[in-house]
Scaffold this active site. Structure first.
Site, PDB file in Angstrom:
ATOM      1  N   ASP A  16       0.910  -1.132   0.000  1.00 50.74           N
ATOM      2  CA  ASP A  16       0.000   0.000   0.000  1.00 50.74           C
ATOM      3  C   ASP A  16       0.954   1.188   0.000  1.00 50.74           C
ATOM      4  O   ASP A  16       1.510   1.565   1.025  1.00 50.74           O
ATOM      5  CB  ASP A  16      -0.880  -0.040   1.255  1.00 50.74           C
ATOM      6  CG  ASP A  16      -1.823   1.145   1.327  1.00 50.74           C
ATOM      7  OD1 ASP A  16      -1.669   2.081   0.529  1.00 50.74           O
ATOM      8  OD2 ASP A  16      -2.716   1.144   2.195  1.00 50.74           O
ATOM      9  N   LYS A  20      -1.390  11.322  -2.242  1.00 57.15           N
ATOM     10  CA  LYS A  20      -0.297  11.512  -1.300  1.00 57.15           C
ATOM     11  C   LYS A  20       0.986  11.784  -2.102  1.00 57.15           C
ATOM     12  O   LYS A  20       1.162  12.873  -2.616  1.00 57.15           O
ATOM     13  CB  LYS A  20      -0.121  10.280  -0.407  1.00 57.15           C
ATOM     14  CG  LYS A  20      -1.159  10.061   0.691  1.00 57.15           C
ATOM     15  CD  LYS A  20      -2.573  10.094   0.298  1.00 57.15           C
ATOM     16  CE  LYS A  20      -3.540   9.650   1.359  1.00 57.15           C
ATOM     17  NZ  LYS A  20      -4.018   8.311   1.233  1.00 57.15           N
TER      18      LYS A  20
HETATM   19  C1  LIG Z   1      -5.087   7.482   1.672  1.00 53.34           C
HETATM   20  C2  LIG Z   1      -4.714   6.101   1.816  1.00 53.34           C
HETATM   21  C3  LIG Z   1      -5.450   5.082   1.205  1.00 53.34           C
HETATM   22  C4  LIG Z   1      -6.727   5.338   0.439  1.00 53.34           C
HETATM   23  O1  LIG Z   1      -6.541   6.207  -0.620  1.00 53.34           O
HETATM   24  P1  LIG Z   1      -7.644   7.256  -1.089  1.00 53.34           P
HETATM   25  O2  LIG Z   1      -6.986   7.943  -2.239  1.00 53.34           O
HETATM   26  O3  LIG Z   1      -7.940   8.168   0.035  1.00 53.34           O
HETATM   27  O4  LIG Z   1      -8.833   6.481  -1.514  1.00 53.34           O
HETATM   28  C5  LIG Z   1      -5.006   3.792   1.359  1.00 53.34           C
HETATM   29  N1  LIG Z   1      -3.917   3.506   2.083  1.00 53.34           N
HETATM   30  C6  LIG Z   1      -3.187   4.464   2.688  1.00 53.34           C
HETATM   31  C7  LIG Z   1      -1.975   4.100   3.474  1.00 53.34           C
HETATM   32  C8  LIG Z   1      -3.556   5.782   2.590  1.00 53.34           C
HETATM   33  O5  LIG Z   1      -2.856   6.712   3.220  1.00 53.34           O
END
Ligand SMILES: *Cc1c(COP(=O)(O)O)cnc(C)c1O
Length: 458
Positions: free
Chosen positions: A215, A258
């Site tokens: 992730d 992010k």
């Molecule tokens: C933000 C986030 C997600 C989900 O992503 P979205 O773009 O908000 O749907 C999944 N895993 C982590 C670690 C995140 O920070």
């Protein structure tokens, strides 16, 4: 003497933000049923709710917006992004999605079934949500050090190899579709995972024939910590470290909001052709045709540039060191924060900050609300509310940590803003013993309740 870090950019455009009075804020937060997600953003002075999709794009990214190719199929913007993802991650196959949870939805639809277990390091809430929605369970194998907010372990996002092996031994491999490794580990406090740990997890996964997925929302920030803290990596470039990290896995889901440095977007990248083919079907069903997957052409172009920019050392240094700047100010004031500081946020330790508020009255939520009322600053609770109820017993799950996250958007606020945040917290900290009661829930959704939950003051 060494020169200090400084932002490798200057400001070309500004966005106005508004200061308000405490009385105004008291009125607004009551109307929002004491849920910070319900506030109008114009009523927030400094918004540290999330670093997700809230950063500033560069002039080069905006230039890409102008040349975006909005063709339904085979757009040049898709090609640009695909090429960049391949170059930066090394993964063979790629599917765009509209954001990170969409990538999870598509990939998990292809891989996770009822009764499965998915081990990982403090799964993010949407990740856990997508696992539990499929009647599977997420098993947290994070190292114990992560749960002690004063332990200075340099890689508190690491997986405990022994805990992971216990899971591998307990369940047949058919019930473990993959391990999900979150870099940096958001729920453990934006804490990094070391490359040594990643390679050990990878080795164990190979031994048990279980795929390893990342992730990877904050993979660049994770690489910065590896460069700064891990022996043997100090002279490697961020892009080299990123490439090595991904070489240990089979694929990734990405929230481009992010470290993609864009406001919306996501993707899946992976090596397994069969899984890619299966995911393609779900991508078309949920997201859109495989060459846009819910993204505009212009946004794919901006993301391609964002991935290049977020994997530059000078950018990452100014980014991560700004978080540390805020953290150090708070430490100086005696405010209890999680240490070492994370890559995207500072976490206030509500158990130490307001132990006078009963746990059953959601002390971290109470602290987050106080921060808004006193300073117009919006953070977010990472505690009992976020942890949701146990899916079987429906009891509140009280996590070991009750935190308030102050997530700093990328390239958006100055260190003067950080000073303001620190000063507000100092004021609250000085009168912390007066806080005796918290909040009670009057309305909540069955899953991912924190977004829409409503409270009353006790
Ligand atoms: C933000 C986030 C997600 C989900 O992503 P979205 O773009 O908000 O749907 C999944 N895993 C982590 C670690 C995140 O920070």
């Amino acid at each position: 003497m060494e020169l200090p870090y400084a932002e490798p950019y200057k400001i070309k455009m500004i966005e106005h933000i508004k200061r308000s009075t405490k009385n105004q804020r008291l009125k607004w937060i009551k109307k929002a049923h004491y849920n910070l997600f319900n506030l109008a953003s114009e009523n927030v002075f400094i918004d540290l709710l999330t670093d997700s999709g809230t950063g500033a794009m560069s002039d080069r990214q905006w230039a890409e917006m102008m040349v975006g190719d909005e063709s339904y199929a085979g757009s040049s913007s898709f090609k640009k992004l695909k090429k960049t993802v391949r170059k930066i991650t090394g993964f063979k196959y790629f599917l765009p999605t509209h954001q990170g949870r969409a990538a999870e939805n598509v990939l998990f639809s292809a891989m996770v079934k009822e009764g499965d277990v998915v081990p990982g390091n403090s799964h993010f809430d949407t990740t856990k949500g997508h696992i539990e929605f499929r009647k599977a369970s997420a098993i947290d194998c994070t190292i114990d050090e992560a749960f002690d907010t004063s332990n200075m372990h340099p890689f508190k996002g690491n997986i405990d190899i022994n805990k992971l092996e216990v899971v591998f031994k307990k369940y047949p491999k058919e019930r473990i579709p993959f391990v999900i490794l979150t870099i940096t580990c958001n729920s453990a406090g934006g804490q990094p995972v070391s490359i040594k740990n990643i390679s050990e997890v990878s080795k164990l996964c190979k031994q048990y024939d279980i795929p390893l997925y990342f992730d990877a929302a904050r993979f660049s920030e994770n690489a910065y910590f590896i460069k700064k803290r891990e022996v043997g990596y100090e002279n490697k470039t961020i892009k080299e470290i990123v490439k090595e990290v991904f070489s240990y896995g089979d694929g990734m889901t990405m929230s481009a909001k992010k470290d993609g440095l864009v406001n919306m977007g996501g993707f899946i990248a992976l090596n397994n052709k069969k899984v890619y083919k299966e995911a393609t079907v779900f991508n078309i069903m949920f997201e859109g045709f495989i060459t846009y997957g819910g993204m505009n052409g212009r946004d794919m172009g901006a993301l391609a540039v964002g991935l290049e920019e977020s994997t530059e050392f000078n950018y990452l240094e100014s980014r991560v060191e700004q978080i540390a700047y805020l953290g150090e100010k708070l430490v100086e004031y005696g405010v209890p924060v999680q240490q070492p500081f994370g890559g995207h946020a500072i976490f206030l330790d509500a158990n130490k900050f307001v132990p006078t508020i009963p746990r059953e009255e959601f002390r971290a939520q109470a602290l987050a609300l106080e921060l808004y009322v006193v300073g117009g600053i919006r953070g977010v609770e990472i505690g009992t509310i976020l942890a949701d109820r146990d899916p079987i017993t429906r009891e509140n799950r009280y996590p070991e940590l009750e935190l308030v996250r102050l997530a700093v958007p990328r390239r958006t606020y100055t260190n003067n803003h950080m000073d303001y945040v620190a000063a507000t917290l100092k004021m609250i900290y000085n009168t912390r013993e007066e806080a005796k009661s918290g909040y009670k829930i009057i309305n909540e959704a069955p899953i991912m309740r924190h977004f829409t939950i409503e409270f009353d003051k006790i």
